[in-house]
Scaffold this active site. Sequence first.
Site, mmCIF file in Angstrom:
data_model
loop_
_atom_site.group_PDB
_atom_site.id
_atom_site.type_symbol
_atom_site.label_atom_id
_atom_site.label_comp_id
_atom_site.label_asym_id
_atom_site.label_seq_id
_atom_site.Cartn_x
_atom_site.Cartn_y
_atom_site.Cartn_z
ATOM 1 C CE1 TYR A 63 -3.456 2.622 0.722
ATOM 2 C CE2 TYR A 63 -2.172 3.419 2.634
ATOM 3 C CZ TYR A 63 -3.131 3.723 1.759
ATOM 4 O OH TYR A 63 -3.911 4.810 1.983
ATOM 5 C CE LYS B 38 -3.144 6.080 -1.121
ATOM 6 N NZ LYS B 38 -4.263 7.041 -1.714
ATOM 7 N N GLY C 80 -51.278 27.544 40.159
ATOM 8 C CA GLY C 80 -51.482 27.993 41.653
ATOM 9 C C GLY C 80 -50.329 27.494 42.561
#
Length: 400
Positions: A119, A123, A311
């Site tokens: 690889y 590259k 209330g």
Amino acid sequence: MMNILVTGAKGFVGKNLCAALKNVRDGKDKTRPDLTIGEIYEYDIDTDLALLDRYCADADFVFHLAGVNRPQNPQEFMEGNFGFTNTLLDTMEKHGNICPLMISSSIQATCIGRYDSDYGRSKKAGEDLVFAYGEETGAKVLVYRFPNLFGKWCRPNYNSAVATFCHNIANDLPITVSDRNVQLELLYIDDLVTEMLDALEGKEHRCEFDGIRTVLAESGKYCAASITHKVTLGEIVDLLETFKAQTATLVMPEIPDNSFAKKLYSTYLSYLPKEKVSFPLKMNEDARGSFTELLKTDKCGQFSVNISKPGIIKGQHWHHTKWEFFIVVAGHGLIQQRKIGTDEVLNFEVSGDKIEAVHMLPGYTHNIINLSETENLVTVMWANEQFDPNHPDTFFEVVE
């Protein structure tokens, strides 16, 4: 107006880059007012090869992101990472197009130590081809050697440990960490895309390499994103476990701006399955309404939401050091405060129609009264500390 070709457009980097380019083109991202984008040509492995010819003729900038990471046959590394690059450059030359060209390489192209692989060599061959193309044609070439990448849309169980960890932890699947002390250099996808847009504007960051170490240098042969993070596998896993626990603890860890933790948290969330996108909160309910803790922080207190029925009066207590913000977001109410030891009462009429924050002062007993006879009063509250049942710093005393 620039036409842009993106090869590998369906990959992790390509998808993020194309989304960012479209936001700029469509005027949704206004942070780059000087960048005008025309056509975005998205090319990937399943795109008709005939289209590449037109794209290469029309492009004003090329992001070459296509490549092979995990082939079944190692020979495919050279075919995918060198062969297609050669095809791309030949097509550009055929049309006499010498527009700037960026290529994504890898730190593995250094072919040093554990990076000496098929690889890495493929590259490196792609890099050399692009550099030669630049010298021959005069085209500006930008060669980026990426470290480990992470961020949304990265495929798990492929070539990113961070993506795999995020996916597995988010989905309650096991992870394997052989050595917690192994350190990775990590580049966040948004930081990479920022660098790609900088490159498009001619503002790329240049660098050289000292072995596998990136050294930013204005006259460098290579290019690099200026922000990366060096983190161990153990630190990554510990952070992810903290993120996962947040839905139970409600504690948000520190995620400072531009920190690795902030970027990792965003990445982790992108892997959540649908059933975890929402989670229940514990509502403490009684006849008066409810109180729900929303979020806690390590150093900046906690957020809660209080719902008071018509209330109802809540509160009637004071604190020595703790203080809060009360922010009414729906309904109509009255907040009262009285300094301990005095008779003076501070009254603040509040409404969701005019949202404001009211300090609950230390040393003042306070309450909140729902003035409506029909609607709930909804109040977002922030306290400067997490609630500690062993030291609540809360003392009953009516306001009046």
